[in-house]
Enzyme design. Sequence first.
Site, PDB file in Angstrom:
ATOM      1  CB  SER A  38      12.890  42.963  37.535  1.00 17.40           C
ATOM      2  OG  SER A  38      13.271  43.638  36.352  1.00 17.40           O
ATOM      3  CG  ASP A 183      13.053  40.428  34.468  1.00 19.53           C
ATOM      4  OD1 ASP A 183      12.443  40.080  35.490  1.00 19.53           O
ATOM      5  OD2 ASP A 183      13.153  41.605  34.090  1.00 19.53           O
TER       6      ASP A 183
END
Length: 291
Positions: A38, A183
């Site tokens: 991320s 993610d």
Amino acid sequence: MYIDGVFSGGGAKGIALAGAYKVLENEGFRFVRVAGTSAGSMVAAFIAAGYTSKEMIALLKELNNDILLDQPFPYLPFKALRWISIYWRLGLYKGDTFENWLSVKLKNKGVTVFSDLRPHSLRVIASDLTNGKLMVLPDDLPSYGLNPDSFSVARAIRMSCSLPYFFEPVKLQSNQGQSIVVDGGVLSNFPIWLFSKHKKRPVIGVTLTANEKERPKNSIKHAFELFGALFETMRDAHDARHIASRHEKNIIFIPADHVMATDFSMTDEKKEALIELGKLKTETFLKQWSY
């Protein structure tokens, strides 16, 4: 001193990672391999592309709502359409503007695809929900029938940053059909394990959480708190166990739990405070670190 580095996810508070990078750079550390999830994947990519800490801090300060929060229907009332957007598009915001911004910034350093980087210098974590597995990019791309050398670094970072329901997932087309990718923090928010098998030099990790002993317990009094605790446990438990067993002495812990990962409209003062927190915790770490 040459080292490898791993950077955790954390959304908007990821700017604290740049503060940590600044101290490490000033102390003479140079990264050979970097990895991240991320926000950490973005920091890792900028390091691999050759950005200095000063340049990176300027880039991350530049990120704002106009870049990050591109609505799928900009001319219609957002409140009325937010649930429709989540239901049909699987996220509130598209992420296209963010990916384009990443492409431009990386291209400024001569990086577009993974072959523009030194071999094995960057690894990025994402989550393939269609096939139910963790993805390490670019390593896993051949299993999808995709050429790692020609795969966009900006697209890989976007995949790793696609917070479920907040950003639309990336729809990856491959020889397996379409995969919904979100993610990387869903499965591994701090992939310190990545370099443990083939360790050639010291590995320093930087994570935006407190260490396990100092981490507050989850409060679970109703269904929403149960969901939050469930997601955090799924995201962090595997990484935390790996940290506790092997790597804690090599990890810089930056406790930024007071900042929401989706606070993309934070003030300049708040950004500066996070940078300073990252610097302070890194300076403290280096005073007692020995390899």
